[in-house]
Design an enzyme around this catalytic site. Structure first.
Site, short mmCIF file in Angstrom:
data_model
loop_
_atom_site.label_atom_id
_atom_site.label_comp_id
_atom_site.label_asym_id
_atom_site.label_seq_id
_atom_site.Cartn_x
_atom_site.Cartn_y
_atom_site.Cartn_z
N ASN A 94 -7.83 -14.34 -12.95
CA ASN A 94 -9.22 -14.40 -12.63
C ASN A 94 -9.56 -13.05 -11.40
O ASN A 94 -10.07 -12.91 -11.14
CB ASN A 94 -9.80 -15.53 -12.59
CG ASN A 94 -11.79 -15.19 -12.33
OD1 ASN A 94 -12.04 -14.52 -13.48
ND2 ASN A 94 -12.23 -15.83 -11.16
N HIS A 95 -8.74 -11.93 -11.96
CA HIS A 95 -8.00 -10.90 -10.54
C HIS A 95 -8.56 -9.63 -11.36
O HIS A 95 -7.37 -8.65 -10.81
CB HIS A 95 -6.43 -11.22 -10.47
CG HIS A 95 -5.79 -12.45 -9.85
ND1 HIS A 95 -4.79 -12.90 -9.89
CD2 HIS A 95 -6.92 -13.57 -9.74
CE1 HIS A 95 -5.06 -13.48 -9.19
NE2 HIS A 95 -6.14 -14.54 -8.88
N GLN A 96 -9.04 -9.56 -11.15
CA GLN A 96 -10.01 -8.19 -11.99
C GLN A 96 -10.22 -6.86 -10.76
O GLN A 96 -10.76 -7.40 -9.81
CB GLN A 96 -11.39 -8.48 -12.95
CG GLN A 96 -11.06 -8.80 -14.21
CD GLN A 96 -11.31 -10.57 -14.44
OE1 GLN A 96 -11.14 -11.25 -13.32
NE2 GLN A 96 -11.44 -11.16 -15.32
N HIS B 274 -4.36 -9.39 -12.97
CA HIS B 274 -2.52 -9.55 -13.02
C HIS B 274 -2.49 -10.59 -14.63
O HIS B 274 -4.30 -11.17 -14.87
CB HIS B 274 -2.64 -10.81 -12.55
CG HIS B 274 -2.61 -10.17 -10.69
ND1 HIS B 274 -3.18 -10.28 -9.86
CD2 HIS B 274 -2.09 -9.23 -10.00
CE1 HIS B 274 -2.47 -9.61 -8.64
NE2 HIS B 274 -2.06 -8.36 -8.94
#
Length: 616
Positions: A547-549, A357
């Site tokens: 921080n949505h890797q 994201h």
């Protein structure tokens, strides 16, 4: 206070997490009081790490983050199985469990990999060398120790689409069981529906004990300008504005390590090596099969190899899981050849299909409010005694929304835009004095909030690779943010919605909210201020990666060229290796991923139990 045990204090002090020496006194006092509040620090309930591994294990779990903590905890429930968990970081500092300190440890090398991407062509243009910063947890609990604790699932359509992509058993009706299994929701019947939430799981979930008055007023503003307000975006209505629930217990952060590992700390069959970095998975080959053999890792500058009797489980996350596979010679030949690694097994999808994201922060000043600290001595006392007040929450960060833009499909629940908020966070203080200015040398500065639109279904794709064949070097990270124009269009509409909120009567009259004028490099000179072209320039200049890797070890059938694992999360073509973390998502979910990662770990652990218990 003596908590009745003699355990080395884990992690850095809160005193070192705020800028400037003037913060040291009060933040040191806060750290000491937090550390010595036994039910908060849980200093006597911490895991006791192994200093040297045994020669062999039934299962080796690589990564003690959001997923790995769950997997190791669940597998060790079987007393006849010997489980090793390898974690590159240490244990959680007690200060990280205070909700208002949610961002204080970001960038701290003790518990953050602090990765930098490769230079970007169309994003992060205002950053040094155009490199985006990626905070990633290097600590038991992983990024769940440095995130905002929000409990948000994706929408049901996400999981139904996963299933349609060739992954039977991953539709929403099937995964709901595993969401409920892990969840201990404390507000069933009063705020949320018991049919969709669990009450007995270890991941305790509720709203924060405190939220600023502006959180309620933001709900009123949303209604005023035509948006719905709901209690729970995880239920039937998956779009609208809400004050979200979070993974907290008694006013403090609940990471998956705290929920799944600390209760298991006395199990003799669970060994945990911290500050230990996995470097390679070794494969045994014969004429017909490839099977996992050993896991190599480094601890205290010494390399160890442990034999794997049943399975190695990669739960190192969307960056480090593909990195470890590549270091092991598993991946596309051309990528391995670049760094002189011999290919052991051809899997073209390793590191590919990467998604994250991406967002942009729109800053608004509150002209009617002076910018003073929300953390003072009174707030500290209330928190330590009653576990409430501003320290028990994340301020405006507990507010969120999911909406469908003009580019989405309004005929079904399929939101493509989320909003995050920042402000009113009691995270640093100099002297703990009521009314203290938030920043040194300022006397009349105004309080501000940030409203950040987030692309939920990004079309830009990147990849994870290797820069070198040295296992302790950071991997190559090329996210290719904003290379698809669709992502920019979504964010520009998000900026317009944020401006629409700011024009509500309640925010104008009560707070004097006003868009803060910023130039974003040369954007104000190149384009008419507030035009779509201006905001596109601003978004590319001041890009905010979330921080949505995810999605770098894609789950899918063998007919899918980019699939790395099958629907049972087993690596295609090698027996005894599974990947269980965010990297297996075929595409990133429409919301905060932590809850989904825990669900994936619960489901993956059950796959393992069903296979090996049925073979006994």
């Amino acid at each position: 206070m003596d908590c009745g045990c003699c355990v080395p204090y884990p992690g850095p002090s809160l005193a070192n997490t705020c800028y400037g020496g003037s913060f040291i006194f009060f933040m040191s006092m806060l750290d000491i009081m937090t550390r010595n509040t036994c039910d908060l620090s849980e200093i006597c309930q911490r895991i006791k790490p192994k200093l040297q591994p045994d020669l062999e294990y039934d299962f080796v779990v690589i990564g003690g983050g959001a997923a790995g903590s769950v997997v190791a905890g669940r597998l060790s429930e079987e007393p006849d199985w010997k489980v090793l968990l390898i974690e590159a970081g240490g244990d959680e500092p007690s200060g990280s469990q205070v909700p208002s300190m949610m961002s204080n440890f970001i960038g701290n090398p003790y518990l953050d990999w602090n990765y930098k991407t490769e230079p970007q062509e169309k994003a992060c243009l205002g950053e040094k060398e155009r490199r985006c910063t990626w905070p990633r947890g290097k600590v038991l609990g992983g990024s769940g120790v440095i995130h905002g604790m929000m409990y948000m699932r994706g929408v049901p359509k996400d999981y139904d689409e996963w299933e349609k992509m060739g992954n039977p058993g991953w539709g929403y009706k099937q995964v709901l069981h595993y969401f409920k299994k892990s969840e201990g929701n404390q507000q069933v019947g009063t705020l949320v529906d018991g049919g969709l939430h669990g009450t007995d799981g270890p991941m305790v979930t509720s709203r924060f004990p405190d939220h600023p008055e502006m959180a309620d007023d933001m709900m009123k503003a949303a209604e005023e300008v035509g948006y719905s307000v709901v209690n729970d975006l995880n239920e039937g209505q998956h779009s609208g504005f809400t004050i979200a629930q979070a993974n907290i217990i008694n006013g403090s952060r609940l990471s998956s390590a705290r929920a799944f590992l600390r209760p298991a700390r006395k199990r003799p069959n669970l060994h945990i090596m911290i500050n230990s970095t996995a470097t390679k998975i070794l494969i045994r080959k014969d004429s017909h099969h490839k099977t996992v053999s050993e896991v190599e890792f480094v601890y205290n500058n010494r390399f160890y190899k442990v034999k794997v009797k049943r399975e190695a489980i990669l739960s190192a996350g969307a960056i480090n899981s593909p990195q470890i596979l590549l270091l092991s010679g598993i991946g596309p030949k051309q990528e391995l050849k670049k760094v002189n690694i011999t290919q052991v097994h051809n899997l073209p999808g390793v590191g590919k299909n990467f998604q994250n994201h991406v967002s942009f922060g729109v800053r608004f000043e509150l002209q009617s409010m002076k910018d003073v600290n929300d953390l003072d001595g009174l707030a500290l006392g209330h928190y330590l005694v009653y576990r409430n007040g501003p320290m028990s929450s994340t301020g405006m960060a507990q507010v969120t929304a999911r909406l469908t833009t003009q580019y989405g499909n309004s005929s079904e629940v399929n939101p493509d835009l989320q909003f995050f908020f920042e402000g009113f966070l009691a995270n640093c203080s100099r002297w703990g004095v009521v009314g203290e200015n938030a920043h040194l040398g300022t006397y009349n500065s105004k309080k501000a909030i940030l409203i950040s639109p987030v692309v939920l279904r990004p079309k830009s794709r990147g990849y994870i690779g290797l820069k070198t064949n040295r296992p302790l070097d950071p991997p190559l990270m090329r996210p290719n943010y904003l290379t698809d124009e669709y992502d920019i269009k979504i964010l520009i509409e998000g900026v317009r919605i944020a401006q629409k909120l700011s024009k509500s009567k309640i925010l104008r009259t009560k707070y004097g909210i006003k868009l803060a004028r910023e130039d974003y490099g040369n954007c104000a000179k190149q384009f008419k201020y507030n035009s779509d072209q201006f905001w596109e320039c601003a978004i590319r200049y001041s890009t905010r990666p979330e921080n949505h890797q995810s999605s770098s070890c894609k789950m899918g059938p063998s007919s899918d060229r980019l699939a790395v694992v099958d629907p049972m999360l087993q690596l295609h073509g090698i027996e005894g290796i599974r990947v269980i973390d965010a990297s297996i998502m075929p595409f990133v979910v429409s919301g905060n991923p932590h809850g989904t990662i825990v669900m994936i770990a619960e489901k993956g652990a059950q796959f393992i139990k069903e296979k090996w218990l049925n073979n006994l």
